[in-house]
Every structure is written in structure tokens, then in C-alpha cells.
Scaffold this motif. Structure first.
Motif, PDB file in Angstrom:
ATOM      1  N   VAL A   1       0.853  -1.188   0.000  1.00 57.86           N
ATOM      2  CA  VAL A   1       0.000   0.000   0.000  1.00 57.86           C
ATOM      3  C   VAL A   1       0.893   1.243   0.000  1.00 57.86           C
ATOM      4  CG1 VAL A   1      -1.682   1.286   1.384  1.00 57.86           C
ATOM      5  CG2 VAL A   1      -1.863  -1.210   1.194  1.00 57.86           C
ATOM      6  N   PRO A   2       0.547   2.250  -0.771  1.00 57.84           N
ATOM      7  CA  PRO A   2       1.369   3.473  -0.788  1.00 57.84           C
ATOM      8  C   PRO A   2       1.402   4.174   0.571  1.00 57.84           C
ATOM      9  CG  PRO A   2      -0.200   3.456  -2.614  1.00 57.84           C
ATOM     10  CD  PRO A   2      -0.559   2.314  -1.711  1.00 57.84           C
ATOM     11  N   GLU A   3       2.506   4.855   0.826  1.00 55.54           N
ATOM     12  CA  GLU A   3       2.598   5.703   2.006  1.00 55.54           C
ATOM     13  C   GLU A   3       1.993   7.053   1.619  1.00 55.54           C
ATOM     14  OE1 GLU A   3       6.693   5.719   3.262  1.00 55.54           O
ATOM     15  OE2 GLU A   3       6.367   3.970   4.515  1.00 55.54           O
ATOM     16  N   ALA A   4       0.676   7.104   1.612  1.00 57.67           N
ATOM     17  CA  ALA A   4      -0.042   8.284   1.149  1.00 57.67           C
ATOM     18  C   ALA A   4      -1.325   8.443   1.958  1.00 57.67           C
ATOM     19  CB  ALA A   4      -0.370   8.131  -0.331  1.00 57.67           C
ATOM     20  N   ALA A   5      -1.939   9.603   1.835  1.00 59.88           N
ATOM     21  CA  ALA A   5      -3.196   9.874   2.527  1.00 59.88           C
ATOM     22  C   ALA A   5      -4.317   9.072   1.884  1.00 59.88           C
ATOM     23  CB  ALA A   5      -3.506  11.363   2.465  1.00 59.88           C
ATOM     24  N   GLY A   6      -5.222   8.569   2.731  1.00 62.71           N
ATOM     25  CA  GLY A   6      -6.344   7.826   2.193  1.00 62.71           C
ATOM     26  C   GLY A   6      -7.259   7.285   3.269  1.00 62.71           C
ATOM     27  N   ALA A   7      -8.288   6.606   2.808  1.00 63.94           N
ATOM     28  CA  ALA A   7      -9.266   5.965   3.677  1.00 63.94           C
ATOM     29  C   ALA A   7      -9.227   4.464   3.400  1.00 63.94           C
ATOM     30  CB  ALA A   7     -10.658   6.517   3.405  1.00 63.94           C
ATOM     31  N   TYR A   8      -9.676   3.667   4.370  1.00 65.98           N
ATOM     32  CA  TYR A   8      -9.670   2.221   4.198  1.00 65.98           C
ATOM     33  C   TYR A   8     -10.779   1.588   5.012  1.00 65.98           C
ATOM     34  CZ  TYR A   8      -7.046   2.788   8.526  1.00 65.98           C
ATOM     35  OH  TYR A   8      -6.657   3.168   9.789  1.00 65.98           O
ATOM     36  N   THR A   9     -11.205   0.406   4.597  1.00 67.00           N
ATOM     37  CA  THR A   9     -12.157  -0.395   5.354  1.00 67.00           C
ATOM     38  C   THR A   9     -11.621  -1.820   5.431  1.00 67.00           C
ATOM     39  OG1 THR A   9     -13.533  -1.077   3.470  1.00 67.00           O
ATOM     40  CG2 THR A   9     -14.096   1.013   4.523  1.00 67.00           C
ATOM     41  N   MET A  10     -12.031  -2.511   6.493  1.00 68.70           N
ATOM     42  CA  MET A  10     -11.563  -3.883   6.726  1.00 68.70           C
ATOM     43  C   MET A  10     -12.756  -4.738   7.134  1.00 68.70           C
ATOM     44  SD  MET A  10      -8.453  -2.519   9.084  1.00 68.70           S
ATOM     45  CE  MET A  10      -7.987  -4.102   9.699  1.00 68.70           C
ATOM     46  N   HIS A  11     -12.787  -5.992   6.676  1.00 73.71           N
ATOM     47  CA  HIS A  11     -13.876  -6.887   7.064  1.00 73.71           C
ATOM     48  C   HIS A  11     -13.378  -8.310   7.300  1.00 73.71           C
ATOM     49  CE1 HIS A  11     -14.517  -9.457   3.510  1.00 73.71           C
ATOM     50  NE2 HIS A  11     -14.118  -8.418   2.795  1.00 73.71           N
TER      51      HIS A  11
ATOM     52  N   HIS B   1      -9.629  -2.814   1.740  1.00 76.39           N
ATOM     53  CA  HIS B   1      -9.401  -2.047   0.517  1.00 76.39           C
ATOM     54  C   HIS B   1      -9.211  -0.598   0.928  1.00 76.39           C
ATOM     55  CE1 HIS B   1     -13.836  -1.002  -0.746  1.00 76.39           C
ATOM     56  NE2 HIS B   1     -13.660  -0.808   0.524  1.00 76.39           N
ATOM     57  N   TYR B   2      -8.706   0.196   0.010  1.00 78.09           N
ATOM     58  CA  TYR B   2      -8.360   1.570   0.343  1.00 78.09           C
ATOM     59  C   TYR B   2      -8.584   2.495  -0.842  1.00 78.09           C
ATOM     60  CZ  TYR B   2      -4.041   0.595  -2.215  1.00 78.09           C
ATOM     61  OH  TYR B   2      -3.141   0.250  -3.195  1.00 78.09           O
ATOM     62  N   MET B   3      -8.661   3.784  -0.530  1.00 74.03           N
ATOM     63  CA  MET B   3      -8.793   4.838  -1.532  1.00 74.03           C
ATOM     64  C   MET B   3      -7.768   5.913  -1.195  1.00 74.03           C
ATOM     65  SD  MET B   3     -11.796   7.687  -2.043  1.00 74.03           S
ATOM     66  CE  MET B   3     -13.115   6.530  -2.203  1.00 74.03           C
ATOM     67  N   LEU B   4      -6.960   6.292  -2.166  1.00 77.07           N
ATOM     68  CA  LEU B   4      -6.021   7.391  -1.973  1.00 77.07           C
ATOM     69  C   LEU B   4      -6.773   8.699  -2.174  1.00 77.07           C
ATOM     70  CD1 LEU B   4      -2.920   6.075  -3.939  1.00 77.07           C
ATOM     71  CD2 LEU B   4      -3.446   5.815  -1.499  1.00 77.07           C
ATOM     72  N   THR B   5      -6.770   9.554  -1.145  1.00 76.58           N
ATOM     73  CA  THR B   5      -7.462  10.828  -1.227  1.00 76.58           C
ATOM     74  C   THR B   5      -6.965  11.769  -0.140  1.00 76.58           C
ATOM     75  OG1 THR B   5      -9.616  11.945  -1.124  1.00 76.58           O
ATOM     76  CG2 THR B   5      -9.402   9.920   0.150  1.00 76.58           C
ATOM     77  N   GLN B   6      -6.807  13.028  -0.487  1.00 72.76           N
ATOM     78  CA  GLN B   6      -6.430  14.031   0.505  1.00 72.76           C
ATOM     79  C   GLN B   6      -7.599  14.330   1.442  1.00 72.76           C
ATOM     80  OE1 GLN B   6      -3.413  15.381   1.217  1.00 72.76           O
ATOM     81  NE2 GLN B   6      -2.643  13.885  -0.247  1.00 72.76           N
TER      82      GLN B   6
ATOM     83  N   SER C   1      -6.109   8.084   7.204  1.00 76.91           N
ATOM     84  CA  SER C   1      -4.803   8.480   7.716  1.00 76.91           C
ATOM     85  C   SER C   1      -4.051   9.289   6.670  1.00 76.91           C
ATOM     86  CB  SER C   1      -4.011   7.215   8.057  1.00 76.91           C
ATOM     87  OG  SER C   1      -2.686   7.504   8.405  1.00 76.91           O
ATOM     88  N   ASP C   2      -3.081  10.064   7.136  1.00 84.63           N
ATOM     89  CA  ASP C   2      -2.157  10.728   6.219  1.00 84.63           C
ATOM     90  C   ASP C   2      -1.175   9.727   5.622  1.00 84.63           C
ATOM     91  OD1 ASP C   2      -3.212  13.318   6.458  1.00 84.63           O
ATOM     92  OD2 ASP C   2      -2.061  13.687   8.267  1.00 84.63           O
ATOM     93  N   ASN C   3      -1.022   8.544   6.263  1.00 85.85           N
ATOM     94  CA  ASN C   3      -0.137   7.480   5.778  1.00 85.85           C
ATOM     95  C   ASN C   3      -0.859   6.149   6.013  1.00 85.85           C
ATOM     96  OD1 ASN C   3       1.811   5.461   5.451  1.00 85.85           O
ATOM     97  ND2 ASN C   3       3.458   6.765   6.168  1.00 85.85           N
ATOM     98  N   ILE C   4      -1.621   5.719   5.020  1.00 85.43           N
ATOM     99  CA  ILE C   4      -2.448   4.530   5.245  1.00 85.43           C
ATOM    100  C   ILE C   4      -1.615   3.264   5.430  1.00 85.43           C
ATOM    101  CG2 ILE C   4      -4.615   5.353   4.306  1.00 85.43           C
ATOM    102  CD1 ILE C   4      -3.992   4.092   1.668  1.00 85.43           C
ATOM    103  N   ARG C   5      -0.456   3.164   4.794  1.00 85.52           N
ATOM    104  CA  ARG C   5       0.372   1.976   5.016  1.00 85.52           C
ATOM    105  C   ARG C   5       0.748   1.871   6.495  1.00 85.52           C
ATOM    106  NH1 ARG C   5       6.160   1.217   2.386  1.00 85.52           N
ATOM    107  NH2 ARG C   5       4.959   1.512   0.485  1.00 85.52           N
ATOM    108  N   LYS C   6       1.216   2.972   7.076  1.00 84.95           N
ATOM    109  CA  LYS C   6       1.611   2.967   8.484  1.00 84.95           C
ATOM    110  C   LYS C   6       0.427   2.590   9.387  1.00 84.95           C
ATOM    111  CE  LYS C   6       3.466   5.861  12.126  1.00 84.95           C
ATOM    112  NZ  LYS C   6       3.416   7.191  12.670  1.00 84.95           N
ATOM    113  N   SER C   7      -0.736   3.166   9.122  1.00 88.33           N
ATOM    114  CA  SER C   7      -1.913   2.859   9.939  1.00 88.33           C
ATOM    115  C   SER C   7      -2.309   1.394   9.831  1.00 88.33           C
ATOM    116  CB  SER C   7      -3.087   3.749   9.538  1.00 88.33           C
ATOM    117  OG  SER C   7      -2.804   5.098   9.837  1.00 88.33           O
TER     118      SER C   7
END
Length: 95
Positions: free
Chosen positions: A19-29, A63-68, A40-46
Motif C-alpha cells: 500500500v502506498p505511504e499516502a493519505a487515504g481511507a480504508y475499510t476492513m472486514h 481495501h483503500y482509496m487514496l485521497t487528501q 490516515s495521512d499514511n495509510i500503510r503505516k496505519s
């Protein structure tokens, strides 16, 4: 940024590390039951941190979405979830 959701990925270290070290949203199931909605500002880290969480690490897919505007995306996803599930939060977000 694409602002489109990724495909669903297995929630394991190998996939999270891609996953990119970038801002985004994510969901898990797990078994199609929503476990966590985050941003997070860094979804990989989160996501790496969530691998160590006793509840979240039970998730099977994410899954995730890259977005500011990740905070706004997260808030809308949570609102939609709570409205659909009679006021209940996703499994690992209940207090």
C-alpha cells in the motif's frame, strides 16, 4: 490521486506493505462483517499498526482509496454504516 477504491486485498503484512505511504481511507472486514473504517495521512503505516491490534488483526480483507479528503470520506462511510446498522459502529470500533 485516483479517489477510486482498490480491489479487496488479504489483510496480511505482504499486502499491507504494498500500500502506498499516502493519505487515504480504508475499510476492513471479516466474513463480510465490517471490522474497521479508518483514514490516515499514511495509510500503510496505519494498516501496519492495525496488524498488531487484537481486534483488527482478525480482519481478513481490506481495501483503500487514496485521497487528501480522507477524513471526510471516513466520516461519510461511518455515518452510512451507523445509519444502516441501527446506530452500531463497526466491530472493532465499538466502545
Amino acid at each position: 490521486m485516483s479517489e477510486q477504491w482498490s480491489e479487496w486485498l488479504d489483510f496480511d503484512r505482504a499486502h499491507v506493505e504494498q500500500v502506498p505511504e499516502a493519505a487515504g481511507a480504508y475499510t476492513m472486514h471479516a466474513s463480510m462483517k465490517m471490522m474497521h473504517i479508518g483514514s490516515s495521512d499514511n495509510i500503510r503505516k496505519s494498516l501496519i499498526e492495525l496488524l498488531a491490534d487484537p481486534c483488527a488483526n482478525k480482519a481478513k480483507r481490506f481495501h483503500y482509496m487514496l485521497t487528501q479528503s480522507h477524513a471526510a470520506v471516513r466520516e461519510q462511510l461511518l455515518k452510512d454504516y451507523v445509519d444502516k446498522h441501527q446506530g452500531k459502529m463497526p466491530g472493532c470500533m465499538e466502545k
